[in-house]
Design an enzyme around this catalytic site. Structure first.
Site, short mmCIF file in Angstrom:
data_model
loop_
_atom_site.label_atom_id
_atom_site.label_comp_id
_atom_site.label_asym_id
_atom_site.label_seq_id
_atom_site.Cartn_x
_atom_site.Cartn_y
_atom_site.Cartn_z
CB VAL A 71 -0.97 0.10 1.17
CG1 VAL A 71 -2.05 -1.08 1.13
CG2 VAL A 71 -0.23 -0.22 2.61
CE LYS A 111 -2.01 13.63 -2.34
NZ LYS A 111 -1.42 12.79 -1.31
CB THR A 157 4.30 12.25 5.22
OG1 THR A 157 3.82 11.47 6.10
CG2 THR A 157 3.57 13.56 5.03
#
Ligand SMILES: Cc1cc2nc3c(=O)[nH]c(=O)nc-3n(C[C@H](O)[C@H](O)[C@H](O)COP(=O)(O)OP(=O)(O)OC[C@H]3O[C@@H](n4cnc5c(N)ncnc54)[C@H](O)[C@@H]3O)c2cc1C
Length: 535
Positions: free
Chosen positions: A68, A99, A365
């Protein structure tokens, strides 16, 4: 207040340093072939391979990568540019999209502030940043002026209109942007690139590390019967922390008192129609859910706290939100260890990725920590800076980054006004806040500027000033509407119509997101969803 609250602009990095510093390293062994392992391999390779340092990556054939981690910050662009890898090459290979930032939906119940966008701000936003901060500060002081962040930033406009943050050639302004990507495909892509550039690869399961008399790692042993030595060992074994934790017993600082979430469940879903250029983070009963658009599917997941919610209940809530209650699409359940090690560089071991620590993925992050940890380490190596003092400076720098980022993430929870579950009430009532965070909140409540404080403290090592204004304003941390007064002429000096016009005129210079991706994205394959569960 200055107009340059945000002063990052984008320029590709220049390539490897040419300083011929002598290297006390001949052999580097990286254990772990997830995103952290391969990103670190590429960053080290760029600086060290030409100087005769051998880099070998060991990966267990039996331990899968976490698979992930599908959203990035804008810094990832610097990673690829620094390696000379074009978007046209890696984005289609990883089903990547652009994004512009993150929408936070349902975190606040304050009227007018139920939803806000945390944009990646660019130099272009300096045209409206002063107005935003001016209005926010007027509103904290009771003036009834518009202060919701969504009206002030170009990236917010682009995301709302599903445009790509890539200006047409005629428009001279670059906009900062991050990416979404398929984590499994990114790992495979980086693996290929690193091997192509000279990193050696060995599939083997490391069973133990042997320490020398000085307490440093002398070698690692594998299930296949090999003993492998190196001058530097990089621990990229994920949450296992095989070297930094199990072998060197580096103390771990848990953030569990500040951040309650410790588990996640993920389910993919199909994508049709326009492709959003944003991550959406929606508050759920006991955490929040991400929705990440790729060219081939959506990645969805629910990050929650097992203190408040069972894995089964979390899966049901996520399935319900996706309309998948009856669907046989598999869910993946994950545990998360939130916190950081005290020493990311301990003796001859560098920990990078989940082994060094993890702050839950709310602002995506983790890849930035990987990139910065490896890049800053290279700076020390290039200077030949290997003493105790170098270790201390390095670890302080990485720790400050962790703490500053943690405080920003904590703020999402601390400022929530939901009352529907014990989870949200406990988060709002949580008093485990750093001193810097307490000071920032009290300045804000007193109607004072938070900019100098953010710049001076460790808190500013995580997020820039404008992000702090965006979150506090976006969550509606202002006097109650009935306590607002009409603004003075000075407070009302900026026209929202003019700001709207300016942003509208700018945003037409950016193409539709799907259209922009079309030239670089591969066609969707039926295998795309299955690939997600490949491991
Ligand atoms: C729910 C969730 C959502 C996330 N979302 C984001 C996001 O949006 N953005 C972001 O930046 N990050 C995100 N992350 C974090 C991100 O997934 C990780 O930072 C990233 O994938 C790097 O992982 P890693 O390489 O450290 O570990 P892993 O992927 O776990 O890799 C570990 C590697 O070590 C190897 N290994 C383990 N044991 C041994 C052994 N004994 N011998 C040899 N090899 C071994 C394994 O084979 C594997 O190759 C998320 C994380 C979670 C849990």
């Amino acid at each position: 207040m200055t107009a340059t609250l945000f002063n990052y602009t984008y320029s590709p990095t220049t390539g490897r340093s040419s300083s011929p510093a002598p290297l006390p390293l001949r052999r580097v062994v990286i254990v772990g072939g997830g995103t952290a392992g391969w990103m670190t391999a590429l960053i080290l390779a760029r600086s060290l391979l030409d100087r005769g340092v051998e880099i070998t990556l060991l990966e267990s054939p039996s331990v899968p990568i976490i698979g992930v981690g599908e959203g990035s910050t804008p810094w990832l662009r610097g990673f690829f540019d620094g390696l000379g890898i074009e978007e046209a090459e890696w984005m289609p290979a990883c089903h990547a999209t652009y994004k512009c930032g993150i929408t936070f939906d349902g975190w606040s119940t304050k009227p007018g502030f139920e939803r806000y966008f945390h944009p990646f701000a660019s130099m272009l936003d300096n045209l409206t940043m002063t107005q935003f901060v001016h209005n926010v500060e007027a509103r904290i002081n009771g003036a009834n002026v518009h202060a919701h962040p969504d009206r002030f930033f170009i990236a917010t406009r682009l995301a709302a209109a599903r445009r790509a943050p890539k200006p047409r050639e005629s428009f001279p302004f670059d906009v900062w942007h991050g990416y979404h990507f398929d984590a499994m495909l990114l790992g495979q892509f980086l693996h290929g690139k690193a091997v192509e550039r000279g990193v050696r690869y060995k599939s083997c399961h490391v069973t133990h590390a042997t320490l020398g008399a000085d307490g440093a790692i002398a070698s690692v042993g594998t299930q296949e019967g090999e003993t492998i030595t190196a001058d530097l060992f990089v621990d990229c074994t994920g949450f296992a922390g095989l070297l930094i934790d199990k072998a060197l017993k580096t103390p771990f600082v848990s953030f569990a008192n500040n951040l309650f979430n410790d588990a996640a469940v993920a389910i993919p879903s199909p994508i049709d129609g326009p492709i959003p250029a944003e991550t959406v983070s929606t508050a759920f009963k006991h955490g929040w859910a991400w929705k990440i658009p790729l060219t081939s599917r959506y990645g969805n997941g629910y990050v929650y706290s097992t203190q408040f919610c069972s894995p089964d209940a979390a899966e049901t809530e996520l399935r319900e939100s996706l309309g998948f209650l009856e669907s046989d699409v598999q869910a993946r359940h994950l545990k998360m260890r939130i916190g950081r090690v005290t020493k990311h560089w301990n003796k001859n071991c560098l920990a990078v990725g989940l082994s060094q620590g993890f702050i839950e993925p709310l602002e995506a992050t983790a890849l930035l920590f990987i990139q910065q940890t490896a890049a800053v380490f290279v700076q020390f190596v290039e200077k030949g800076d290997f003493g105790e003092d170098a270790h201390d400076r390095f670890n302080r720098q990485v720790n400050d980054h962790f703490e500053g980022t943690r405080d920003y993430i904590v703020t999402h929870y601390k400022t929530n006004t939901r009352e529907d579950t014990e989870y949200w009430r406990a988060n709002a009532a949580n008093l485990n806040l750093s001193d810097g965070l307490k000071k920032l909140y009290s300045l804000w409540m007193a109607g004072k500027s938070i900019a100098p404080g953010v710049r001076q403290q460790a808190i500013g090592k995580g997020y820039p000033v404008f992000s702090w204004y965006s979150i506090m304003a976006g969550m509606g941390i202002f006097p109650d509407p009935q306590d607002l007064r009409p603004p003075t002429p000075r407070e009302a000096r900026y026209s929202m119509d003019e700001i709207d016009n300016l942003l509208e005129r700018s945003s037409v210079n950016y193409p539709d997101h799907r259209e922009a991706l079309h030239s670089i994205a591969p066609r969707r394959t039926d295998a795309a969803l299955q690939l997600y569960f490949w491991m």
